[in-house]
Design a protein around this motif. Structure first.
Motif, PDB file in Angstrom:
ATOM      1  N   THR A 165     -23.903   4.925 -26.711  1.00 37.91           N
ATOM      2  CA  THR A 165     -23.417   6.247 -27.089  1.00 37.91           C
ATOM      3  C   THR A 165     -22.150   6.625 -26.336  1.00 37.91           C
ATOM      4  OG1 THR A 165     -24.909   7.222 -25.456  1.00 37.91           O
ATOM      5  CG2 THR A 165     -25.689   7.097 -27.741  1.00 37.91           C
ATOM      6  N   ASN A 166     -21.912   6.047 -25.171  1.00 36.31           N
ATOM      7  CA  ASN A 166     -20.694   6.288 -24.408  1.00 36.31           C
ATOM      8  C   ASN A 166     -20.183   4.941 -23.902  1.00 36.31           C
ATOM      9  OD1 ASN A 166     -18.617   7.660 -23.165  1.00 36.31           O
ATOM     10  ND2 ASN A 166     -19.784   8.040 -21.290  1.00 36.31           N
ATOM     11  N   PRO A 167     -19.594   4.119 -24.800  1.00 32.79           N
ATOM     12  CA  PRO A 167     -19.255   2.745 -24.444  1.00 32.79           C
ATOM     13  C   PRO A 167     -18.140   2.631 -23.407  1.00 32.79           C
ATOM     14  CG  PRO A 167     -18.369   3.315 -26.594  1.00 32.79           C
ATOM     15  CD  PRO A 167     -19.260   4.446 -26.190  1.00 32.79           C
ATOM     16  N   THR A 168     -18.189   1.565 -22.665  1.00 31.53           N
ATOM     17  CA  THR A 168     -17.122   1.210 -21.721  1.00 31.53           C
ATOM     18  C   THR A 168     -16.077   0.388 -22.467  1.00 31.53           C
ATOM     19  OG1 THR A 168     -18.112  -0.899 -21.096  1.00 31.53           O
ATOM     20  CG2 THR A 168     -18.872   1.073 -19.911  1.00 31.53           C
ATOM     21  N   PRO A 169     -14.890   0.144 -21.877  1.00 25.49           N
ATOM     22  CA  PRO A 169     -13.893  -0.699 -22.545  1.00 25.49           C
ATOM     23  C   PRO A 169     -14.434  -2.060 -22.951  1.00 25.49           C
ATOM     24  CG  PRO A 169     -12.873   0.463 -20.727  1.00 25.49           C
ATOM     25  CD  PRO A 169     -14.345   0.755 -20.641  1.00 25.49           C
ATOM     26  N   ASP A 170     -15.308  -2.643 -22.132  1.00 22.98           N
ATOM     27  CA  ASP A 170     -15.877  -3.948 -22.459  1.00 22.98           C
ATOM     28  C   ASP A 170     -16.750  -3.911 -23.707  1.00 22.98           C
ATOM     29  OD1 ASP A 170     -14.999  -6.065 -20.988  1.00 22.98           O
ATOM     30  OD2 ASP A 170     -16.323  -5.667 -19.283  1.00 22.98           O
ATOM     31  N   ASP A 171     -17.249  -2.731 -24.065  1.00 13.44           N
ATOM     32  CA  ASP A 171     -18.130  -2.585 -25.218  1.00 13.44           C
ATOM     33  C   ASP A 171     -17.364  -2.317 -26.516  1.00 13.44           C
ATOM     34  OD1 ASP A 171     -20.391  -2.767 -23.542  1.00 13.44           O
ATOM     35  OD2 ASP A 171     -20.271  -0.618 -23.104  1.00 13.44           O
ATOM     36  N   ILE A 172     -16.020  -2.274 -26.445  1.00 11.27           N
ATOM     37  CA  ILE A 172     -15.195  -1.883 -27.582  1.00 11.27           C
ATOM     38  C   ILE A 172     -14.238  -3.014 -27.941  1.00 11.27           C
ATOM     39  CG2 ILE A 172     -13.435  -0.255 -28.384  1.00 11.27           C
ATOM     40  CD1 ILE A 172     -14.654   1.790 -26.417  1.00 11.27           C
ATOM     41  N   HIS A 173     -14.113  -3.326 -29.209  1.00 15.49           N
ATOM     42  CA  HIS A 173     -13.144  -4.313 -29.668  1.00 15.49           C
ATOM     43  C   HIS A 173     -11.738  -3.891 -29.256  1.00 15.49           C
ATOM     44  CE1 HIS A 173     -10.774  -6.941 -32.169  1.00 15.49           C
ATOM     45  NE2 HIS A 173     -10.279  -5.905 -32.836  1.00 15.49           N
ATOM     46  N   GLY A 174     -11.059  -4.729 -28.470  1.00 16.72           N
ATOM     47  CA  GLY A 174      -9.729  -4.397 -27.971  1.00 16.72           C
ATOM     48  C   GLY A 174      -9.729  -3.439 -26.806  1.00 16.72           C
ATOM     49  N   GLY A 175     -10.897  -3.079 -26.298  1.00 13.13           N
ATOM     50  CA  GLY A 175     -10.995  -1.988 -25.325  1.00 13.13           C
ATOM     51  C   GLY A 175     -10.362  -2.236 -23.977  1.00 13.13           C
ATOM     52  N   THR A 176     -10.299  -3.488 -23.518  1.00 15.24           N
ATOM     53  CA  THR A 176      -9.784  -3.731 -22.172  1.00 15.24           C
ATOM     54  C   THR A 176      -8.258  -3.733 -22.108  1.00 15.24           C
ATOM     55  OG1 THR A 176      -9.793  -6.155 -22.418  1.00 15.24           O
ATOM     56  CG2 THR A 176     -11.817  -5.098 -21.592  1.00 15.24           C
ATOM     57  N   SER A 177      -7.595  -3.540 -23.237  1.00 11.64           N
ATOM     58  CA  SER A 177      -6.125  -3.527 -23.230  1.00 11.64           C
ATOM     59  C   SER A 177      -5.543  -2.127 -23.395  1.00 11.64           C
ATOM     60  CB  SER A 177      -5.583  -4.459 -24.323  1.00 11.64           C
ATOM     61  OG  SER A 177      -6.089  -4.114 -25.585  1.00 11.64           O
ATOM     62  N   GLY A 178      -6.334  -1.082 -23.120  1.00 12.59           N
ATOM     63  CA  GLY A 178      -5.754   0.244 -23.112  1.00 12.59           C
ATOM     64  C   GLY A 178      -6.698   1.350 -23.520  1.00 12.59           C
ATOM     65  N   ALA A 179      -6.246   2.580 -23.266  1.00 14.87           N
ATOM     66  CA  ALA A 179      -6.968   3.769 -23.720  1.00 14.87           C
ATOM     67  C   ALA A 179      -6.411   4.160 -25.083  1.00 14.87           C
ATOM     68  CB  ALA A 179      -6.789   4.909 -22.723  1.00 14.87           C
ATOM     69  N   PHE A 180      -7.284   4.420 -26.054  1.00 13.39           N
ATOM     70  CA  PHE A 180      -6.786   4.730 -27.392  1.00 13.39           C
ATOM     71  C   PHE A 180      -7.798   5.512 -28.206  1.00 13.39           C
ATOM     72  CE2 PHE A 180      -8.673   0.459 -27.492  1.00 13.39           C
ATOM     73  CZ  PHE A 180      -9.566   0.537 -28.544  1.00 13.39           C
ATOM     74  N   GLU A 181      -7.256   6.222 -29.215  1.00 10.81           N
ATOM     75  CA  GLU A 181      -8.065   6.776 -30.283  1.00 10.81           C
ATOM     76  C   GLU A 181      -7.758   5.970 -31.528  1.00 10.81           C
ATOM     77  OE1 GLU A 181      -8.701  11.032 -32.534  1.00 10.81           O
ATOM     78  OE2 GLU A 181      -7.019   9.720 -32.998  1.00 10.81           O
ATOM     79  N   ARG A 182      -8.777   5.311 -32.063  1.00 16.49           N
ATOM     80  CA  ARG A 182      -8.630   4.516 -33.282  1.00 16.49           C
ATOM     81  C   ARG A 182      -9.460   5.141 -34.391  1.00 16.49           C
ATOM     82  NH1 ARG A 182     -10.162  -1.065 -31.858  1.00 16.49           N
ATOM     83  NH2 ARG A 182     -12.329  -0.462 -32.200  1.00 16.49           N
ATOM     84  N   ARG A 183      -8.820   5.417 -35.528  1.00 11.59           N
ATOM     85  CA  ARG A 183      -9.523   5.937 -36.706  1.00 11.59           C
ATOM     86  C   ARG A 183      -9.335   4.920 -37.820  1.00 11.59           C
ATOM     87  NH1 ARG A 183      -9.879  11.622 -36.020  1.00 11.59           N
ATOM     88  NH2 ARG A 183     -11.184  11.656 -37.896  1.00 11.59           N
ATOM     89  N   GLN A 184     -10.422   4.504 -38.434  1.00 12.66           N
ATOM     90  CA  GLN A 184     -10.358   3.445 -39.438  1.00 12.66           C
ATOM     91  C   GLN A 184     -11.244   3.775 -40.633  1.00 12.66           C
ATOM     92  OE1 GLN A 184     -10.795  -0.584 -37.951  1.00 12.66           O
ATOM     93  NE2 GLN A 184     -11.761  -1.259 -39.844  1.00 12.66           N
ATOM     94  N   LEU A 185     -10.742   3.433 -41.823  1.00 16.41           N
ATOM     95  CA  LEU A 185     -11.527   3.543 -43.038  1.00 16.41           C
ATOM     96  C   LEU A 185     -12.139   2.183 -43.375  1.00 16.41           C
ATOM     97  CD1 LEU A 185      -9.212   5.816 -45.217  1.00 16.41           C
ATOM     98  CD2 LEU A 185     -11.086   6.486 -43.698  1.00 16.41           C
TER      99      LEU A 185
END
Length: 384
Positions: free
Chosen positions: A151-171
């Protein structure tokens, strides 16, 4: 609802890229330096693309312009034939004649798969930047169960997460072929060493290892001949671990600037092409193009991202980024499907997010991380 269109002005610039073979991380990766694109490669003048190559893409752009007024022209015609068809089918108004003149005056810049960059007017002009990328792919979901532990993932839990802070919105992977909005470039402060903000669109496929992106990247400059600014850029994958990126100095922007009608779409340049070209239109003043390597649009997703990027692996614990990116906006955000001639609001579609049980990562719409992403009245800010 908005019909697909392309408004052209004088002195448009085109950037093309071709022959990419694999996807790359979709959060934006940091510049390895603040200098301009390198030109330190050997070049054979006989190796440059010819005039016919550039004319083919000019004709494709003119056809897209004609489509705005409901005029259809065969994609098998040459540039001269397309111009004649345009003048015959479209009323000979000053606007129609200006469209044709604009097409003829275009300077086209081609970023090839080996990183060499060519201008239709100047020939060889330099070398693109080769960057390291994450090897993660934008694959279709392996599972859709969302574990409570994520519910509150770390960068390691996110695709591409360790290469920066971001807001990604995808359809979803529903066959999207276009996206348009008005950009508000974020205002930056207190950026740490190696922190580089981005604001961009991207297209991903659920069936092939192909991804592409285009938008604005921030560069610090050398403090002598170049200074902090936002450059239009395009990025395409070379393989699973690297990508070519090229940014143009034409039409640079600065913090807080508004850029209207920032548009990207996928289209075949001619009937003989086997793949779709990615077009990136910026405020009717610049167009960048790239071979997307997509042979079908049936499983294509579209996304929009704003980020503060660092080298892959440096955003590990979720607290390493110290800079601020404030009040980025994607206003009047609309998208199109490949089976439609119209753009509709982003909000008409369901956003896509899933937990991949195979590699243990979140894909699609995500905040990386929730402690960095702040939203207020449509504005997106990144800070901790």
């Amino acid at each position: 609802m908005r019909k697909k269109f392309l408004c052209l002005m004088m002195s448009l610039t085109f950037v093309l890229s071709a022959q990419v073979t694999s996807a790359f991380a979709d959060d934006g990766t940091a510049d390895k330096s603040s200098t301009e694109n390198s030109a330190s490669v050997t070049y054979n003048s006989n190796d440059a693309p010819d005039a016919a190559f550039f004319d083919k893409h000019k004709a494709a752009v003119l056809r897209e312009e004609l489509a705005e007024s409901g005029v259809q022209v065969s994609d098998s015609l040459s540039l001269d034939q397309t111009i004649q068809a345009a003048l015959q089918k479209k009323p000979r108004s000053s606007a129609a004649l200006e469209d044709v003149q604009n097409i003829q005056d275009l300077e086209m810049i081609y970023l090839r798969d080996d990183g060499k960059v060519f201008s239709s007017e100047k020939g060889y002009i330099g070398q693109a930047e080769l960057e390291s990328q994450s090897s993660e792919l934008n694959s279709s979901p392996q599972g859709t169960v969302s574990p409570l532990s994520q519910t509150n993932p770390t960068p390691d839990d996110i695709h591409g997460g360790t290469s920066g802070a971001f807001e990604r919105r995808q359809l979803n992977f529903s066959g999207f072929d276009g996206i348009i909005s008005n950009f508000t470039i974020p205002t930056l402060s207190s950026l740490g060493d190696g922190e580089n903000p981005y604001m961009y669109y991207g297209f991903d496929s659920d069936s092939v290892n192909v991804a592409s992106e285009a938008g604005y990247m921030w560069q610090k400059g050398d403090g002598v001949s170049t200074f902090p600014r936002w450059k239009p850029y395009i990025r395409v994958a070379v393989n699973g671990s690297s990508s070519w990126k090229y940014g143009t100095e034409s039409y640079v922007k600065h913090d807080g600037d508004v850029v209207n009608n920032v548009k990207s779409y996928l289209k075949k340049a001619s009937s003989t092409d086997s793949t779709y070209t990615l077009y990136f239109i910026v405020g009717a003043t610049q167009v960048l193009l790239a071979d997307s390597k997509l042979t079908s649009l049936s499983g294509v997703a579209v996304k929009r991202v704003t980020s503060i990027a660092v080298d892959v692996g440096k955003f590990k614990n979720g607290n390493e980024i110290v800079g601020k990116s404030m009040n980025a906006r994607f206003d009047n955000l609309q998208v199109s499907l490949s089976n439609s001639d119209y753009y509709y609001p982003w909000s008409n579609y369901t956003e896509y997010k899933y937990w991949n049980t195979t590699n243990g990562k979140w894909y699609g719409t995500i905040d990386c991380t929730s402690s960095y992403i702040h939203r207020s009245n449509g504005a997106i800010s990144i800070y901790r």
